[in-house]
Design an enzyme around this catalytic site. Structure first.
Site, PDB file in Angstrom:
ATOM      1  N   GLU A  75      30.594  44.428  31.431  1.00 35.24           N
ATOM      2  CA  GLU A  75      30.249  43.637  32.622  1.00 35.24           C
ATOM      3  C   GLU A  75      29.867  44.531  33.799  1.00 35.24           C
ATOM      4  OE1 GLU A  75      33.215  40.870  33.985  1.00 35.24           O
ATOM      5  OE2 GLU A  75      31.981  40.276  35.675  1.00 35.24           O
ATOM      6  N   ASP A  95      34.460  42.476  28.678  1.00 40.07           N
ATOM      7  CA  ASP A  95      34.798  42.001  30.027  1.00 40.07           C
ATOM      8  C   ASP A  95      36.134  42.629  30.373  1.00 40.07           C
ATOM      9  OD1 ASP A  95      34.650  38.770  31.726  1.00 40.07           O
ATOM     10  OD2 ASP A  95      35.411  40.723  32.380  1.00 40.07           O
ATOM     11  N   ILE A  97      38.054  42.754  33.107  1.00 35.99           N
ATOM     12  CA  ILE A  97      38.978  41.809  33.756  1.00 35.99           C
ATOM     13  C   ILE A  97      38.236  40.480  33.852  1.00 35.99           C
ATOM     14  CG2 ILE A  97      40.274  41.196  35.828  1.00 35.99           C
ATOM     15  CD1 ILE A  97      40.720  44.115  36.437  1.00 35.99           C
ATOM     16  N   ASP A  98      38.657  39.535  32.999  1.00 34.05           N
ATOM     17  CA  ASP A  98      38.053  38.193  33.117  1.00 34.05           C
ATOM     18  C   ASP A  98      39.013  37.339  33.949  1.00 34.05           C
ATOM     19  OD1 ASP A  98      36.084  36.187  32.566  1.00 34.05           O
ATOM     20  OD2 ASP A  98      37.680  35.212  31.425  1.00 34.05           O
ATOM     21  N   THR A 100      38.575  37.816  37.653  1.00 29.75           N
ATOM     22  CA  THR A 100      38.775  38.766  38.758  1.00 29.75           C
ATOM     23  C   THR A 100      39.208  38.045  40.029  1.00 29.75           C
ATOM     24  OG1 THR A 100      37.183  40.338  37.855  1.00 29.75           O
ATOM     25  CG2 THR A 100      37.630  40.486  40.215  1.00 29.75           C
ATOM     26  N   ASP A 225      31.798  37.051  28.512  1.00 30.95           N
ATOM     27  CA  ASP A 225      32.789  35.955  28.573  1.00 30.95           C
ATOM     28  C   ASP A 225      32.845  35.200  27.241  1.00 30.95           C
ATOM     29  OD1 ASP A 225      31.559  35.431  31.855  1.00 30.95           O
ATOM     30  OD2 ASP A 225      33.576  36.151  31.375  1.00 30.95           O
TER      31      ASP A 225
HETATM   32  O1  I4D Z   1      33.746  37.772  36.717  1.00 30.89           O
HETATM   33  P1  I4D Z   1      34.841  37.451  35.750  1.00 30.89           P
HETATM   34  O2  I4D Z   1      34.870  38.446  34.620  1.00 30.89           O
HETATM   35  O3  I4D Z   1      36.129  37.234  36.421  1.00 30.89           O
HETATM   36  O4  I4D Z   1      34.397  36.098  35.014  1.00 30.89           O
HETATM   37  C1  I4D Z   1      34.439  34.823  35.628  1.00 30.89           C
HETATM   38  C2  I4D Z   1      33.131  34.587  36.367  1.00 30.89           C
HETATM   39  O5  I4D Z   1      33.063  35.479  37.458  1.00 30.89           O
HETATM   40  C3  I4D Z   1      33.079  33.162  36.913  1.00 30.89           C
HETATM   41  O6  I4D Z   1      31.828  32.966  37.546  1.00 30.89           O
HETATM   42  C4  I4D Z   1      33.207  32.185  35.785  1.00 30.89           C
HETATM   43  O7  I4D Z   1      33.132  30.913  36.262  1.00 30.89           O
HETATM   44  C5  I4D Z   1      34.481  32.381  35.042  1.00 30.89           C
HETATM   45  O8  I4D Z   1      35.572  32.109  35.849  1.00 30.89           O
HETATM   46  C6  I4D Z   1      34.567  33.799  34.503  1.00 30.89           C
HETATM   47  O9  I4D Z   1      35.796  33.961  33.840  1.00 30.89           O
HETATM   48 MG    MG Z   2      35.062  40.351  34.464  1.00 27.38          MG
HETATM   49 MG    MG Z   3      34.319  37.161  32.952  1.00 30.42          MG
END
Ligand code: I4D
Ligand code: MG
Ligand code: MG
Length: 287
Positions: A75, A95, A97-98, A100, A225
């Site tokens: 990412e 990813d 940190i999913d 964030t 994701d």
């Molecule tokens: O940027 P990270 O890795 O935190 O991923 C999230 C996305 O940013 C959101 O738009 C999306 O809606 C999701 O919440 C997604 O998990």
């Molecule tokens: Mg992320």
């Molecule tokens: Mg993500």
């Protein structure tokens, strides 16, 4: 390499993926207790921290040392202009940190997601829930697991008995918000049992795999994701497809996932689309 060798090789890759996901999760847990230096990417709500970069660096450097010939889609590397192109090469889709935004707010829905593809096919996925230590794993043809216990999707076909999950995506312009809320209203008036938005696409998709919710849809997420979670849902007996009802297009930034085809197709027919640029747009891919 014979089929047997490949089988052994990808099994070893999965073991390494679990090892590095757990290591990355520990780094997230430590960073969660520290001061966070927050900045933004594509929009003011698309947050990123130094921890995102540090965790991605840890994951990719560890994997590259072990598998120097493999390719990587991360990412944060992508945000810095890295290629988002899936080829036949063994490719890790990461990813770090999913969730964030959740991480920044100490909202406990944060995961590390590591997907792996070879010959343009998703082979395995590992998702580690950093705050509660839950580990989701799956390999094509070998089943899906949560902390080593086999998991299965909900077989519910009736939307009036369904819990539906979605995520907001990064765009917040009025047209996007109107379509987003219109889609939610459709399911609330179906009436579905409920709609949930937990702030982590990967953990929400894992809840489809465990049968804790019946369907997930989103516009605006990324390949990192979807990759790991798609394998976990498929191996749990579920379906993952494009929002048009066609086959999943990993780079399209849209997805529908569900325990049954009937539920997925119902969702597909209700949705009004929200357009996001493809992940592979800079590689001249037009679809
Ligand atoms: O940027 P990270 O890795 O935190 O991923 C999230 C996305 O940013 C959101 O738009 C999306 O809606 C999701 O919440 C997604 O998990
Ligand atoms: Mg992320
Ligand atoms: Mg993500």
């Amino acid at each position: 390499m014979t089929a047997l060798d490949c089988n052994k090789c990808w099994a070893e890759c999965l073991d390494v993926a679990v090892e590095v996901a757990l290591k990355a999760g520990k780094l997230v847990q430590v960073a969660a207790k520290q001061e966070k230096n927050v900045s933004t990417k594509s929009t003011p709500t698309d947050l990123v921290t130094e921890a995102d970069q540090q965790v991605e660096d840890l994951i990719i450097s560890t994997l590259r040392d072990r598998f120097p010939s493999h390719k990587f889609i991360g990412e944060e590397a992508s945000a810095a202009g890295g290629k988002c192109l899936l080829t036949d090469c063994p490719t890790w889709i990461i990813d770090p940190i999913d969730g964030t935004c959740n991480f920044v707010h100490s909202f406990p829905m944060v995961a590390v997601s590591i997907g792996f593809a070879v010959n343009n096919e998703l082979e395995f996925g590992v998702i580690y829930h950093c705050f509660d230590g839950t580990l989701y794993t799956a390999r094509k043809g070998h089943g899906a697991f949560c902390n080593g216990i086999r998991i299965h999707v909900s077989k519910e076909k009736d939307v009036s008995k369904a819990l539906i999950l979605t995520e907001i995506g990064a765009k917040r312009d009025q047209d996007t918000l109107n379509i987003f809320s219109g889609n939610i209203m459709k399911f609330l008036s179906a009436p579905a049992h409920g709609i949930r938005i937990i702030g982590s696409s990967t953990l929400a998709l894992c809840l489809i795999a465990t049968g804790s919710a019946e369907a997930y849809y989103q516009y605006g997420l990324h390949c990192w994701d979807i990759a790991a979670a798609a394998v976990i849902i498929r191996e749990a007996g579920g379906v993952v497809m494009d929002t048009s009802g066609g086959p999943l297009d990993l780079m399209s930034r849209r997805v529908v996932a569900a325990g049954t085809n009937e539920m997925a197709n119902y969702i597909v027919h209700q949705l009004q689309p929200i357009n996001y640029e493809r992940d592979d747009i800079d590689q001249g891919v037009q679809k």
